[in-house]
Design a protein around this motif. Structure first.
Motif, PDB file in Angstrom:
ATOM      1  N   GLN A  90      91.514 -44.903   4.693  1.00  0.00           N
ATOM      2  CA  GLN A  90      90.235 -44.614   5.340  1.00  0.00           C
ATOM      3  C   GLN A  90      89.869 -43.134   5.266  1.00  0.00           C
ATOM      4  OE1 GLN A  90      88.223 -47.110   6.478  1.00  0.00           O
ATOM      5  NE2 GLN A  90      89.837 -48.413   5.618  1.00  0.00           N
ATOM      6  N   VAL A 127      91.565 -40.539   6.540  1.00  0.00           N
ATOM      7  CA  VAL A 127      91.912 -39.768   7.736  1.00  0.00           C
ATOM      8  C   VAL A 127      93.009 -38.771   7.361  1.00  0.00           C
ATOM      9  CG1 VAL A 127      92.758 -39.849  10.107  1.00  0.00           C
ATOM     10  CG2 VAL A 127      91.295 -41.688   9.234  1.00  0.00           C
ATOM     11  N   GLU A 137      93.132 -33.924  11.000  1.00  0.00           N
ATOM     12  CA  GLU A 137      92.212 -34.799  11.744  1.00  0.00           C
ATOM     13  C   GLU A 137      92.904 -35.448  12.932  1.00  0.00           C
ATOM     14  OE1 GLU A 137      88.553 -36.649   9.648  1.00  0.00           O
ATOM     15  OE2 GLU A 137      90.261 -37.036   8.315  1.00  0.00           O
ATOM     16  N   ILE A 165      89.451 -35.433  14.482  1.00  0.00           N
ATOM     17  CA  ILE A 165      88.606 -36.375  13.771  1.00  0.00           C
ATOM     18  C   ILE A 165      87.227 -36.446  14.430  1.00  0.00           C
ATOM     19  CG2 ILE A 165      89.430 -38.349  15.139  1.00  0.00           C
ATOM     20  CD1 ILE A 165      89.247 -40.016  12.547  1.00  0.00           C
ATOM     21  N   ASP A 166      86.198 -36.563  13.611  1.00  0.00           N
ATOM     22  CA  ASP A 166      84.836 -36.706  14.118  1.00  0.00           C
ATOM     23  C   ASP A 166      84.729 -37.989  14.952  1.00  0.00           C
ATOM     24  OD1 ASP A 166      81.783 -36.042  13.778  1.00  0.00           O
ATOM     25  OD2 ASP A 166      81.996 -38.180  13.323  1.00  0.00           O
ATOM     26  N   ASP A 190      82.377 -40.182  15.484  1.00  0.00           N
ATOM     27  CA  ASP A 190      81.779 -41.327  14.790  1.00  0.00           C
ATOM     28  C   ASP A 190      82.753 -41.918  13.778  1.00  0.00           C
ATOM     29  OD1 ASP A 190      79.430 -41.078  16.211  1.00  0.00           O
ATOM     30  OD2 ASP A 190      78.452 -39.830  14.688  1.00  0.00           O
ATOM     31  N   LYS A 191      83.474 -41.062  13.068  1.00  0.00           N
ATOM     32  CA  LYS A 191      84.459 -41.549  12.110  1.00  0.00           C
ATOM     33  C   LYS A 191      85.582 -42.279  12.829  1.00  0.00           C
ATOM     34  CE  LYS A 191      87.503 -39.985   8.361  1.00  0.00           C
ATOM     35  NZ  LYS A 191      87.926 -38.839   7.520  1.00  0.00           N
ATOM     36  N   GLU A 192      86.011 -41.732  13.959  1.00  0.00           N
ATOM     37  CA  GLU A 192      87.079 -42.395  14.724  1.00  0.00           C
ATOM     38  C   GLU A 192      86.652 -43.787  15.148  1.00  0.00           C
ATOM     39  OE1 GLU A 192      89.877 -41.652  18.684  1.00  0.00           O
ATOM     40  OE2 GLU A 192      87.874 -40.766  18.567  1.00  0.00           O
ATOM     41  N   ARG A 193      85.441 -43.927  15.654  1.00  0.00           N
ATOM     42  CA  ARG A 193      84.968 -45.241  16.093  1.00  0.00           C
ATOM     43  C   ARG A 193      84.924 -46.227  14.937  1.00  0.00           C
ATOM     44  NH1 ARG A 193      81.829 -42.074  19.755  1.00  0.00           N
ATOM     45  NH2 ARG A 193      80.219 -41.709  18.173  1.00  0.00           N
ATOM     46  N   GLU A 194      84.492 -45.765  13.764  1.00  0.00           N
ATOM     47  CA  GLU A 194      84.401 -46.653  12.617  1.00  0.00           C
ATOM     48  C   GLU A 194      85.787 -47.077  12.130  1.00  0.00           C
ATOM     49  OE1 GLU A 194      82.692 -48.898   9.477  1.00  0.00           O
ATOM     50  OE2 GLU A 194      82.076 -48.262  11.479  1.00  0.00           O
ATOM     51  N   VAL A 195      86.723 -46.134  12.098  1.00  0.00           N
ATOM     52  CA  VAL A 195      88.090 -46.473  11.674  1.00  0.00           C
ATOM     53  C   VAL A 195      88.720 -47.450  12.674  1.00  0.00           C
ATOM     54  CG1 VAL A 195      90.402 -45.542  11.266  1.00  0.00           C
ATOM     55  CG2 VAL A 195      88.399 -44.324  10.400  1.00  0.00           C
TER      56      VAL A 195
END
Length: 339
Positions: free
Chosen positions: A252, A254, A259, A321-322, A324-329
């Motif tokens: 993903q 990360v 991050e 980690i951003d 939004d990226k964390e939520r998506e992962v």
């Protein structure tokens, strides 16, 4: 003792200065006056260690029983300081890092491990960044006429931390909710409180000790899961770690270590990240406070300080980690787990 701290306005340098003052020593700090407030109870000397005139004035302000250098990153600059203060102090204590060792983080290291190849007069552009600390050590050893003491810390945490690895995890768990956590919760970590490094370094100076000491927390006693649990407990926001497989996280995009701070891949290139031996330092008196105390004290300081105005960084790389990226992962991982 009369002690000179080069730097002394932030984090580890400040911890050394405050501990020395608390012990009743006569402390001078030398810095540009730009990175942090003056140390109460110390003689605050202004100057730039890259300026030869400032170094000459600093040397004239001595002598000292010991110099503590926590802010040396470039061999040429450290060499200039060591030459200027040679003969003006009895001992030069230089705080280096694990990065001086050629085998770290791929393998376990101790005081006898090979150092990176880096000459004592190297410029920043001459060698890879990870080798610079080895050159700084050699500059002290070559140019300072007197006793030398080299400390090689691992990952340093505590109040006033820089670059902010523990601070980021505390702020992330303070937001609550599901927290993306890397790999295995039972993976051990080695962290050391800046205040414990300062206490140990001053113990060495008071005992007129010299030599090299690898300074970090004990091996195989603290896990990443326990660390995140401590962060969740002190912040009280009900954060819940979700442990995702590290191969999935890599797929993903990360980034380990940055991050998700403290995430060292269980792959050959980072296999020794948490395998360093502090046995020599422990035998010489290093005592590490419980991690729970460090986490609680750091959170208390962080609450008093408030949010950082700039992102935490490791060099030029932002930490954390951003959202939004964390939520998506997390969404993808949980969908995969439920499939």
């Amino acid at each position: 003792m009369k002690i000179l701290v080069i730097g002394g306005s932030v984090f580890l340098g400040r911890a050394f200065a405050q501990e020395a003052i608390a012990r009743g020593h006569n402390v001078s700090v030398f810095n540009r006056g730009k990175s942090g407030p003056d140390i109460q109870g110390a003689e605050n000397l202004r100057g730039d260690r890259e300026n030869s005139t400032d170094l000459e004035a600093l040397a004239a302000a001595g002598p000292w029983d010991a110099v503590i250098d926590t802010s040396g990153f470039h061999p040429r600059t450290v060499g200039q300081s060591a030459r200027a203060l040679s003969g003006r102090a009895g001992t030069y204590l230089f705080v280096s890092s694990f990065h001086a060792y050629a085998d770290w983080p791929a393998g376990p290291v101790d005081e006898g491990s090979a150092r990176h190849v880096c000459p004592p007069d190297a410029a920043v552009e001459d060698v890879p960044g990870n080798a610079l600390k080895a050159g700084c050590e050699r500059a002290v050893e070559k140019y300072f006429e007197g006793d030398t003491c080299i400390l090689n810390p691992g990952l340093i945490v505590g109040p006033r931390e820089t670059p902010g690895r523990l601070l980021w995890w505390l702020e992330r768990t303070a937001r609550g909710g599901e927290v993306l956590a890397p790999g295995r919760s039972d993976r051990t970590v080695q962290l050391v409180d800046a205040r414990d490094i300062a206490a140990f370094g001053l113990d060495l100076l008071e005992a007129s000790a010299a030599g090299r000491y690898l300074v970090t927390g004990p091996k195989d006693t603290t896990t990443l899961g326990e660390l995140l649990e401590l962060c969740a407990r002190v912040t009280g926001a009900g954060a819940r770690p979700v442990w995702a497989d590290e191969d999935f996280l890599m797929d993903q995009g990360v980034g380990p270590w940055t991050e998700l701070p403290f995430w060292a891949l269980e792959q050959p290139a980072m296999a020794g990240a948490w395998e360093a031996s502090p046995a020599k330092a422990v035998a010489a008196g290093l005592r590490c406070r419980p991690l729970a105390e460090t986490v609680a004290d750091t959170w208390e300081w962080l609450r008093e300080r408030g949010p950082s105005e700039t992102p935490y960084r490791q060099g030029d790389v932002p930490l954390g980690i951003d959202p939004d990226k964390e939520r998506e992962v997390l969404r993808i991982w949980q969908a995969k787990a439920g499939a």
